[in-house]
Each structure stands twice: as structure tokens, then as C-alpha cells.
Design a protein around this motif. Structure first.
Motif, PDB file in Angstrom:
ATOM      1  N   LEU A 353       0.836  -1.203   0.000  1.00 41.92           N
ATOM      2  CA  LEU A 353       0.000   0.000   0.000  1.00 41.92           C
ATOM      3  C   LEU A 353       0.869   1.250   0.000  1.00 41.92           C
ATOM      4  CD1 LEU A 353      -2.666   1.509   0.186  1.00 41.92           C
ATOM      5  CD2 LEU A 353      -2.655   1.125   2.661  1.00 41.92           C
ATOM      6  N   ALA A 354       1.922   1.266   0.799  1.00 41.62           N
ATOM      7  CA  ALA A 354       2.825   2.419   0.829  1.00 41.62           C
ATOM      8  C   ALA A 354       3.478   2.630  -0.525  1.00 41.62           C
ATOM      9  CB  ALA A 354       3.883   2.229   1.913  1.00 41.62           C
ATOM     10  N   ASP A 355       3.841   1.544  -1.196  1.00 40.68           N
ATOM     11  CA  ASP A 355       4.473   1.665  -2.512  1.00 40.68           C
ATOM     12  C   ASP A 355       3.504   2.272  -3.516  1.00 40.68           C
ATOM     13  OD1 ASP A 355       6.722   1.019  -4.356  1.00 40.68           O
ATOM     14  OD2 ASP A 355       5.186  -0.268  -5.277  1.00 40.68           O
ATOM     15  N   ARG A 356       2.225   1.880  -3.479  1.00 38.16           N
ATOM     16  CA  ARG A 356       1.238   2.451  -4.391  1.00 38.16           C
ATOM     17  C   ARG A 356       1.064   3.956  -4.118  1.00 38.16           C
ATOM     18  NH1 ARG A 356      -1.847  -2.048  -2.926  1.00 38.16           N
ATOM     19  NH2 ARG A 356      -3.464  -0.740  -1.965  1.00 38.16           N
ATOM     20  N   LEU A 357       1.065   4.321  -2.857  1.00 40.83           N
ATOM     21  CA  LEU A 357       0.930   5.742  -2.519  1.00 40.83           C
ATOM     22  C   LEU A 357       2.128   6.533  -3.021  1.00 40.83           C
ATOM     23  CD1 LEU A 357      -0.400   5.306   1.138  1.00 40.83           C
ATOM     24  CD2 LEU A 357      -1.703   6.222  -0.791  1.00 40.83           C
ATOM     25  N   ALA A 358       3.320   5.970  -2.861  1.00 36.11           N
ATOM     26  CA  ALA A 358       4.529   6.676  -3.309  1.00 36.11           C
ATOM     27  C   ALA A 358       4.538   6.815  -4.826  1.00 36.11           C
ATOM     28  CB  ALA A 358       5.775   5.935  -2.827  1.00 36.11           C
ATOM     29  N   ARG A 359       4.166   5.745  -5.542  1.00 31.58           N
ATOM     30  CA  ARG A 359       4.173   5.802  -7.005  1.00 31.58           C
ATOM     31  C   ARG A 359       3.125   6.764  -7.542  1.00 31.58           C
ATOM     32  NH1 ARG A 359       2.522   1.380  -8.928  1.00 31.58           N
ATOM     33  NH2 ARG A 359       2.456  -0.064  -7.140  1.00 31.58           N
ATOM     34  N   ALA A 360       2.060   6.997  -6.765  1.00 23.04           N
ATOM     35  CA  ALA A 360       1.051   7.962  -7.216  1.00 23.04           C
ATOM     36  C   ALA A 360       1.624   9.370  -7.335  1.00 23.04           C
ATOM     37  CB  ALA A 360      -0.127   7.958  -6.245  1.00 23.04           C
ATOM     38  N   LEU A 361       2.723   9.632  -6.628  1.00 20.76           N
ATOM     39  CA  LEU A 361       3.331  10.963  -6.669  1.00 20.76           C
ATOM     40  C   LEU A 361       4.465  11.056  -7.680  1.00 20.76           C
ATOM     41  CD1 LEU A 361       3.504  11.692  -2.820  1.00 20.76           C
ATOM     42  CD2 LEU A 361       1.673  12.239  -4.431  1.00 20.76           C
ATOM     43  N   ASP A 362       4.790   9.968  -8.377  1.00 24.57           N
ATOM     44  CA  ASP A 362       5.923   9.982  -9.312  1.00 24.57           C
ATOM     45  C   ASP A 362       5.717  10.936 -10.486  1.00 24.57           C
ATOM     46  OD1 ASP A 362       7.404   8.264  -7.814  1.00 24.57           O
ATOM     47  OD2 ASP A 362       6.905   6.455  -8.963  1.00 24.57           O
ATOM     48  N   PRO A 363       4.577  10.914 -11.185  1.00 26.05           N
ATOM     49  CA  PRO A 363       4.432  11.827 -12.334  1.00 26.05           C
ATOM     50  C   PRO A 363       4.444  13.287 -11.877  1.00 26.05           C
ATOM     51  CG  PRO A 363       2.783  10.083 -12.399  1.00 26.05           C
ATOM     52  CD  PRO A 363       3.399  10.023 -11.045  1.00 26.05           C
ATOM     53  N   PRO A 364       4.984  14.190 -12.690  1.00 23.67           N
ATOM     54  CA  PRO A 364       4.964  15.615 -12.338  1.00 23.67           C
ATOM     55  C   PRO A 364       3.527  16.102 -12.121  1.00 23.67           C
ATOM     56  CG  PRO A 364       6.437  15.220 -14.184  1.00 23.67           C
ATOM     57  CD  PRO A 364       5.680  13.942 -13.965  1.00 23.67           C
ATOM     58  N   LEU A 365       3.371  17.056 -11.243  1.00 19.89           N
ATOM     59  CA  LEU A 365       2.060  17.625 -10.974  1.00 19.89           C
ATOM     60  C   LEU A 365       1.639  18.540 -12.112  1.00 19.89           C
ATOM     61  CD1 LEU A 365       2.533  18.532  -7.194  1.00 19.89           C
ATOM     62  CD2 LEU A 365       1.593  16.424  -8.167  1.00 19.89           C
TER      63      LEU A 365
END
Length: 669
Positions: A353-365
């Protein structure tokens, strides 16, 4: 002979109200007799009219003859009110005339002067017409016998319909607040209970659907009328108030108290509540708390401005929310911190779950900025409570941040060292109390109209032997987790504040903060009473400040403690108003002397929306009859804003910083 004693006339004269007898003969009604009260009202000229016909005596009042004919024909009593100019005075009076048949061709009339009564009723109606609450007077048969304009406006029904339609409530679909129907004649309804028990029934929450389509929420009170003989109940008065907007405002304030205004997510208070609820469920997986702290977020604010920072937080909240399902609530628990509550079978489940949350922030805003986060995870172990989980997740997140961020870590025993630091602070505080290392500084509270100091808030500091003077943020958060320690600090603060109050003018009150755990602790009231007695301090000199969140979280025990404090004669203020959830009804019933508006409202007051929120909060205080203190005043613009909003008192760095007693005293002269 005219001077002969007439026993019938003597009896007639003994009647205290004006009376006349009329006799019908030869096709005419003749005034046969009048008593002394009639002569007193009409004048002695009336004696000359005895024996005259009704046409001769009242040539301009054919209605009198018609009324006499009606009584003669029906054989029944009759009543009518007349506007009549008295010959004796030439003044117009309002007369209530009763016609009573006393034979086939004779009628007794008696008249009551109701001029003053009708004038009083008119004045009363004029006053009632200005009352904002709707008032309906209900007769013994359940019919509406009187109604004021406010009731017609609230119900959306004309006065005539209310007075004549026995089923008027059907036009507004009258029902309880939960939607269940209310039929006024049913035995269990509030009105029937009030009539049956002879006692008022208050604060009944109702809903109506007005004919114009508006949905209105109403608060109603039912008060029986004991106006009959021997106090018999002859009806009741129903007062109704449109509380639609007040409840909407209450809902908005409640939502604001439990949600982050920027992202709309639950705040720390609501997250903690949901965490405790989850831990109380018997059938579930192990609970996990994930704290997500954005890396170097302060640099975003410093470089791109707070508007850009707000945009980042909003988009981050959206992305994180998209990763989670309904059973995994997300909250914003700090400036750049978010929290997730999830059921996880084991460490691997939490890590995924933590990995999914972190990857959600990978693309530029969308703003073009790139963000990452430090994620700390705490997984429930036997004996853990909500505090343990949040503390563990925070310790893990801080460790990730210390290593540069952009990673996640699960709390383990190696991180317990951070918690041991807190224990060292607790030990140091116990020593500080024993060795008198604590200090009080005082910040002034001023009347907004005169800017004169009316009170001083006592704030605790720690004169640490190695680290110097420490602010409350360095030690109070730790102390508040230990009920004995925070109670000991609270006792010290109150005792020292009482002693030092002698240094200040008598008219200046001293405000002391009360921590959450103190308020509901057994013996708290007795300890305060002993301190006041030991120091010789009048209770009215001391104001206790209790945060709204503390009061709401403490529940009935905290409120009971508040009542006990008020019974001692202490002043009690509700601090940080707007951060908790106080209903209007409860706020009005608490033994409070004032409320302090949370400084966050003032700090955020940069547009019309924020100003309206401040005005709404002040209005709530006014509705409860409580003066409002605005804290956190740091600029002239903020001072003018809260003054215009109606705050009675102000506090903040613009008006005075917390200082030692010897520094404060010269400012009070």
C-alpha cells in the motif's frame, strides 16, 4: 310618587355594570329602566330618556333595534361590541353589550366598557407582530385562535387559512426532523402531551414543506395556557422558530471543525476518531497507520508562494485518494502531512500500500512541480492503542525524512529510542516542577473598543538548566500524554498564577489554560478549590480556558467538570472556538462566560469567505450570549477585521507579546 322607595330599582342599582331594560309594546322598543352605573356612564340626561323609544334615543343606531328584535324572536342571549360616544364625556368608548331575554317582550342589556382592554390587546398584538418567532394560540379543541405574522411567514400559510382550516398542517406536511409524520391530535405528539401533563414541551425539532416548495427546519415549544377557572388548561401557545439557516451554519462549522478547509479531507481530530472506532471493531485484520510527509515542502512555499503550495497539496490529496478504496480513509493531519488508516494482514500488505501511494506521486504535478514523500508505517501489535500507532508511524516517517525522504519504513523496536526521548522529557519536567524551573509569562487581552488590558493569559515556559528558556511546544505535547504529569504542571501553573495575580491591578483577570486530561480527572475541582483557598484568590479573578476540542472529546465527563468549575465561581472561556463541534443548543446551555475564536480563522482571513466565517462564528457567540475574544492578531488589518465582525476582545503579538510579570506591570498603569 317619584320619591317612593322602589326595591326593584334598588336591586338594579346594586349591579356594578351599566344595565338597561327594554320593553316591546305597540310596535316599539321602550327604555323602561336603567341603573346607577348606566347613569354614571351615560350622564344624568339618561334619566330624561327613560320611557323613550329606541328610535328616539338612538336615531343613528338602527342596529340596536335589530339586535333587540333578534333576541325577542330567538329567545336567546346575544352579544355585540359597539363603538359609542358617551353623552356625558363626548368620548368614544368600546362597549361589550350583552342582551338577555327576561320575558316575551322584555330584554335586559348590560354593557362592559372594554376600551382599555381592547387598547391593551392592540398594543400586545403590535408587539407580538414584531417577534421573530412564530406564535400560534391553540384553543381547547385544537383550533388556531390567533397567530402572529412571523408564524404565517415561517409556515407559508395565510392567517385566514390557519384560523379556519382545521387541517392546515397537511398543507405543510408537518413531520418530525427524522421524517416521521406528526398529526397534532395523536396522543403522543408534543402538543397533546403538553395539554395532558400541564407542562411545557420544548425544543421539538420539526420539518415542514411550505406551499412554495421550500423545505424548512423548525424548532417548536408547546406551552399550556392555564387561564381557566381554578387554573384549568384552556389551550396552549406554540412558538416556532425557523432554524434552517442556523442548522446549515452549524453543519458547516461542524464540517470545518472535522475537515481540512483546503483539501476537504478529514482532519487529525476526525482521523483519530475513526482510528479509535476501527480499533474497537471485534472482527477485523490488524490496523495500520501510514503517515505521509511531503519532502521539502517548505521550499515549495518559499520558492513558488503559498498559492502554489496549496495547489500542490490539493493535487497530492487527489492522487492519494485515487489509490485508496472506501475502507481506507485518508486525512490531512498537518501542514504537509497526510494519514491513511488501513487493515493489513501483515507487513508485506502494508508495504504494498505504501508503494502504491509513493508511485502515485511519481508523475509531475499539473503545476510542473515534482514531489515525493516520506512514509512511516505502524502496524497494530497486541496492547497497542491509537496513540501508539500514530506515534509509531510518526517515528518511522521522521526516520525516513532524516535519511532524505522519498521512501517508506515500518516502525520497529529500533525506533523505540525516539519514544525514550519523550520519557526523558517527562523525567525532566518532574524535576523542573520539584526544583521550580517553570516560569509564567503573561500575554494581554484587550477590550477592542478601548484597547485597554482587561485580562492576562498565563503561559508556561521551562527554564531548562542546559537548553535555556523553552516554549511550550518543547514539552507540553509530551506532558499531555501523561495524565499525572500534565495535572502536576496544571496545579503549578494555577498556584503560581494565583500568587502573581497580586502583582496586577484588581480589575485585571488572569486566564489559565486547562489541558484535556485535567478536565475529566477525578478531584480536579477539589484541587482548584484548595489552590484558591490557600492563596486567598477570589474565584472571580481567575478565568479557565478550555479548548473546544477538549470539551467535545471529553464528552459528558468533561462537561460535568465544566459545570463544577462554574459552581466554584470561576470564569470559563471556550478556547480555540471553531476547531471542535459545539451544537447551538449545547453551547447555549454550557456554563460559559466567553469564547475565544481560533487563531486560524484570523490568520486565514484574506478574502470575503474567511471574513464571513469569522462573522458567522461571532454570530454563534452572540446567539449564545457570550462575548468573543479574537486571538492571533498580528496586523492592523486583522484588528480592524475582527473589530468590524463584532469581537469584544482581542489578543495577539500586535497588541502585546507574552512577557514576565515585571515586564507586564508597567504596561498596566
Amino acid at each position: 310618587m317619584t320619591n317612593e322607595f322602589d326595591p326593584l330599582q334598588a336591586q338594579f342599582d346594586a349591579i356594578p355594570v351599566p344595565c338597561y331594560t327594554w320593553r316591546f309594546a305597540g310596535g316599539e322598543w321602550t327604555l323602561e329602566r336603567a341603573n346607577q352605573a348606566a347613569f354614571a356612564m351615560a350622564g344624568e340626561r339618561l334619566r330624561e330618556l327613560i320611557g323613550g323609544t329606541v328610535r328616539q334615543i338612538f336615531p343613528d343606531r338602527p342596529d340596536l333595534r335589530e339586535d333587540l328584535e333578534h333576541v325577542r324572536a330567538s329567545g336567546r342571549t346575544y352579544r355585540r361590541e359597539y363603538e359609542h360616544v358617551l353623552a356625558a364625556s363626548g368620548v368614544a368608548r368600546r362597549l361589550d353589550v350583552h342582551y338577555v331575554p327576561i320575558g316575551p317582550d322584555a330584554v335586559l342589556c348590560h354593557a362592559d366598557d372594554v376600551t382599555e382592554l381592547r387598547a391593551t390587546e392592540a398594543r400586545l398584538r403590535a408587539v407580538i407582530a414584531t417577534v421573530e418567532s412564530g406564535l400560534l394560540t391553540i384553543g381547547p379543541a385544537g383550533q388556531v385562535v390567533d397567530v402572529n405574522p412571523a408564524a404565517c411567514a415561517i409556515l407559508g400559510i395565510p392567517r385566514e387559512q390557519l384560523m379556519t382550516d382545521p387541517a392546515w398542517w397537511e398543507a405543510v406536511r408537518l413531520r418530525y426532523a427524522d421524517g416521521s409524520p406528526l398529526t397534532p391530535g395523536d396522543p403522543g405528539t408534543p402538543g397533546v402531551r403538553a395539554l395532558r401533563e400541564g407542562q411545557p414541551v420544548r425544543d421539538v425539532s420539526l420539518r415542514i414543506s411550505r406551499p412554495d416548495g421550500a423545505e424548512v427546519q423548525v424548532s417548536a415549544n408547546y406551552t399550556p395556557l392555564n387561564s381557566g377557572t381554578d387554573g384549568a388548561i384552556t389551550g396552549m401557545v406554540v412558538s416556532i422558530s425557523d432554524v434552517t439557516e442556523a442548522l446549515r451554519l452549524q453543519d458547516r462549522v461542524a464540517h470545518q471543525a472535522l475537515h481540512d478547509p483546503l483539501t476537504g479531507l478529514p482532519n487529525r481530530l476526525l482521523f483519530q476518531e475513526r482510528l479509535e472506532q476501527a480499533l474497537a471493531r471485534p472482527q477485523r485484520e490488524r490496523m495500520s497507520v501510514l503517515l505521509i510527509g511531503l519532502d521539502r515542502f517548505r521550499a515549495v512555499n518559499d520558492t513558488h508562494g503559498h498559492t502554489a503550495g496549496d495547489e500542490v497539496l490539493i493535487e497530492v490529496a487527489t492522487r492519494l485518494h485515487q489509490v485508496l478504496d472506501v475502507a481506507q480513509p485518508l486525512a490531512r493531519v498537518g501542514g504537509d502531512e497526510f494519514a491513511v488508516l488501513a487493515e493489513c494482514e501483515d507487513e508485506r500488505d502494508a508495504a504494498e500500500l505504501a508503494d502504491r501511494l509513493a508511485r502515485a506521486l511519481d508523475p509531475p504535478l499539473e503545476t510542473g512541480l515534482q514531489v515525493s514523500a516520506a512514509i512511516g508505517i505502524a502496524i497494530e501489535e497486541p496492547g497497542h492503542d491509537g496513540v501508539n500507532l500514530v506515534q509509531g508511524a510518526d517515528a518511522a516517517m521522521q526516520r525516513v525524512k532524516g535519511r532524505g525522504g522519498n521512501a517508506f519504513e515500518i516502525f520497529d523496536r529500533a525506533m523505540a529510542g525516539r519514544l525514550r526521548d519523550r520519557l526523558r522529557i517527562e523525567d525532566g519536567l518532574r524535576r523542573a516542577i520539584a526544583q521550580d524551573e517553570l516560569r509564567l509569562v503573561y500575554q494581554p487581552i484587550l477590550a477592542v473598543d478601548t484597547l485597554r488590558t482587561v485580562a492576562l493569559e498565563a503561559l508556561v515556559r521551562w527554564q531548562h538548566p542546559e537548553q535555556g528558556l523553552l516554549g511550550p511546544g518543547h514539552f507540553l505535547p509530551v506532558a499531555e500524554q501523561n495524565v499525572r504529569l500534565i495535572s502536576a504542571i496544571g496545579d503549578w501553573v494555577l498556584h503560581r498564577a494565583c500568587l502573581e495575580s497580586r502583582l496586577f491591578p484588581d480589575g485585571v483577570r488572569i486566564s489559565v489554560n486547562v489541558a484535556a486530561r485535567e478536565l475529566s480527572e477525578a478531584g480536579f475541582r477539589q484541587r482548584i478549590a484548595r489552590t484558591l483557598a490557600h492563596t486567598g484568590t477570589p474565584p472571580s479573578r481567575i478565568t479557565l480556558e478550555i479548548t473546544e476540542t477538549t470539551l467535545m472529546e471529553g464528552g459528558d465527563a468533561a462537561i460535568a467538570g465544566l459545570v463544577e468549575l462554574a459552581q466554584l465561581g470561576l470564569n470559563v472561556h471556550l478556547d480555540d472556538f471553531g476547531t471542535g463541534y459545539s451544537s447551538l443548543t449545547r453551547l447555549a446551555t454550557l456554563p460559559l462566560n466567553g469564547i475565544k475564536l481560533d487563531r486560524g480563522f484570523v490568520a486565514r482571513a484574506t478574502d470575503d469567505r474567511d471574513r464571513r466565517i469569522i462573522e458567522a462564528a461571532v454570530s454563534i457567540g452572540r446567539a449564545a450570549g457570550l462575548p468573543v475574544v479574537a486571538e492571533g492578531i498580528e496586523t492592523e488589518d486583522q484588528l480592524e477585521l475582527v473589530r468590524a465582525a463584532g469581537c469584544a476582545f482581542v489578543q495577539g503579538f500586535l497588541l502585546g507579546r507574552p512577557e514576565l510579570p515585571e515586564q507586564v506591570i508597567p504596561t498596566l498603569t
